[in-house]
Design an enzyme around this catalytic site. Sequence first.
Site, mmCIF file in Angstrom:
data_model
loop_
_atom_site.group_PDB
_atom_site.id
_atom_site.type_symbol
_atom_site.label_atom_id
_atom_site.label_comp_id
_atom_site.label_asym_id
_atom_site.label_seq_id
_atom_site.Cartn_x
_atom_site.Cartn_y
_atom_site.Cartn_z
ATOM 1 C CB SER A 101 -4.085 -3.564 4.531
ATOM 2 O OG SER A 101 -4.354 -4.918 4.224
ATOM 3 C CE1 TYR B 85 -2.781 -5.054 9.689
ATOM 4 C CE2 TYR B 85 -4.183 -5.770 7.882
ATOM 5 C CZ TYR B 85 -2.956 -5.335 8.345
ATOM 6 O OH TYR B 85 -1.912 -5.180 7.456
ATOM 7 C CB ALA B 86 -10.705 -4.801 8.368
ATOM 8 C CB ALA C 20 -6.450 -0.307 12.277
ATOM 9 C CE LYS C 21 -2.439 -1.807 7.921
ATOM 10 N NZ LYS C 21 -1.284 -0.938 8.212
ATOM 11 C CG ASP D 267 5.289 1.603 21.569
ATOM 12 O OD1 ASP D 267 4.557 1.812 20.579
ATOM 13 O OD2 ASP D 267 4.909 0.985 22.576
HETATM 14 P P1 NAI Z 1 6.271 -7.085 9.834
HETATM 15 O O1 NAI Z 1 5.549 -7.702 10.973
HETATM 16 O O2 NAI Z 1 7.234 -7.934 9.061
HETATM 17 O O3 NAI Z 1 7.063 -5.775 10.315
HETATM 18 C C1 NAI Z 1 6.437 -4.806 11.091
HETATM 19 C C2 NAI Z 1 7.476 -4.013 11.832
HETATM 20 O O4 NAI Z 1 6.800 -3.026 12.641
HETATM 21 C C3 NAI Z 1 8.325 -4.872 12.784
HETATM 22 O O5 NAI Z 1 9.699 -4.611 12.602
HETATM 23 C C4 NAI Z 1 7.844 -4.436 14.165
HETATM 24 O O6 NAI Z 1 8.842 -4.515 15.186
HETATM 25 C C5 NAI Z 1 7.423 -2.995 13.904
HETATM 26 N N1 NAI Z 1 6.494 -2.498 14.920
HETATM 27 C C6 NAI Z 1 5.407 -3.133 15.435
HETATM 28 N N2 NAI Z 1 4.845 -2.391 16.396
HETATM 29 C C7 NAI Z 1 5.571 -1.250 16.503
HETATM 30 C C8 NAI Z 1 5.483 -0.097 17.309
HETATM 31 N N3 NAI Z 1 4.530 0.027 18.240
HETATM 32 N N4 NAI Z 1 6.411 0.885 17.148
HETATM 33 C C9 NAI Z 1 7.387 0.755 16.226
HETATM 34 N N5 NAI Z 1 7.528 -0.322 15.420
HETATM 35 C C10 NAI Z 1 6.626 -1.314 15.559
HETATM 36 O O7 NAI Z 1 5.150 -6.470 8.886
HETATM 37 P P2 NAI Z 1 5.129 -6.142 7.318
HETATM 38 O O8 NAI Z 1 4.474 -7.273 6.639
HETATM 39 O O9 NAI Z 1 6.443 -5.671 6.860
HETATM 40 O O10 NAI Z 1 4.075 -4.942 7.300
HETATM 41 C C11 NAI Z 1 4.441 -3.568 7.273
HETATM 42 C C12 NAI Z 1 3.174 -2.736 7.138
HETATM 43 O O11 NAI Z 1 2.481 -3.105 5.945
HETATM 44 C C13 NAI Z 1 2.203 -2.927 8.292
HETATM 45 O O12 NAI Z 1 1.563 -1.703 8.579
HETATM 46 C C14 NAI Z 1 1.211 -3.917 7.716
HETATM 47 O O13 NAI Z 1 -0.020 -3.831 8.368
HETATM 48 C C15 NAI Z 1 1.155 -3.466 6.268
HETATM 49 N N6 NAI Z 1 0.685 -4.485 5.348
HETATM 50 C C16 NAI Z 1 1.345 -5.680 5.194
HETATM 51 C C17 NAI Z 1 0.868 -6.625 4.301
HETATM 52 C C18 NAI Z 1 1.543 -7.938 4.077
HETATM 53 O O14 NAI Z 1 1.011 -8.755 3.301
HETATM 54 N N7 NAI Z 1 2.684 -8.214 4.668
HETATM 55 C C19 NAI Z 1 -0.360 -6.392 3.506
HETATM 56 C C20 NAI Z 1 -0.964 -5.108 3.762
HETATM 57 C C21 NAI Z 1 -0.458 -4.196 4.638
#
Ligand code: NAI
Length: 251
Positions: free
Chosen positions: A140, A152-153, A155-156, A61
């Site tokens: 983001s 979220y905004a 944080a990003k 985590d």
């Molecule tokens: P997702 O929800 O599919 O995957 C996120 C992963 O992070 C998951 O496997 C989850 O278990 C893990 N996670 C969450 N909390 C955690 C913690 N405390 N410690 C370790 N792992 C943890 O998200 P996605 O879409 O792949 O996003 C990845 C990154 O890209 C994030 O930072 C998200 O904010 C950013 N992002 C995503 C966008 C999108 O359109 N999907 C757009 C802009 C930014």
Amino acid sequence: MTITRTAIVTGAARGIGAAVAKRLAADGFAVAVADLDEAAGKPVVEEIENAGGRALAVGVDVGDEPAVRAAVERIAGELGEPTVLVNNAGIIRDNLLFKMTADDWDAVMNVHLRGSFLMARAVQGYMVKAGWGRIVNLSSTSALGNRGQANYAAAKAGLQGFTKTLAIELGKFGVTVNAVAPGFIETDMTAATAERIGVSFEQLKKDTVARIPVARTGLPADIAHAVAFFVSEGAGFVSGQVLYVAGGPTV
Ligand code: NAI
């Protein structure tokens, strides 16, 4: 002899993180697939190994200080001393301001900001020792403001300031620090957004595409490509930058 560098990708069990892990492995890095649940990272590790790469699933985590320290030490011992860090782990707890709870606020800050800080602090010593390092933080387009995402905004946007500050502090040790700011990428996260606002994922994608100049949604591989650039040897003079990967200009 070429040295194998070790990269840590957080939140790498699925979505963008999994794509980044696979891309960096294909580019020759040994990759720690770090996520909340070690078992969830195993399929990604298997895929990397089946393709001839090296990887290790690690449960951590990113908001938990002792867990972060232990995970980074384990990675250094079992895979190699990490000199690449991709802070990708993320969560959303969307709500309009008047409905947003303090827990929603804290949870988002904890993963994105505290998590990226703890991870960067834990790996920087290895980078400084090697005289080489790459940190990429996932920002983001929401950093520019997005309805329902005050937490979220913030944080990003915060991660952008974090990125620029680390770039200034760590540059003289051969460490670059950059951010990738994705637009709409097809993952479980955006699928969850569709569910929250009460439309099908297909409908949300269709509505979003209408506003994207390249007329398609983004895929995790689009983000992995941008991360691979920042991490590459040749990008050593690029630091403190935020690259929007959103299919068009964002402002
Ligand atoms: P997702 O929800 O599919 O995957 C996120 C992963 O992070 C998951 O496997 C989850 O278990 C893990 N996670 C969450 N909390 C955690 C913690 N405390 N410690 C370790 N792992 C943890 O998200 P996605 O879409 O792949 O996003 C990845 C990154 O890209 C994030 O930072 C998200 O904010 C950013 N992002 C995503 C966008 C999108 O359109 N999907 C757009 C802009 C930014």
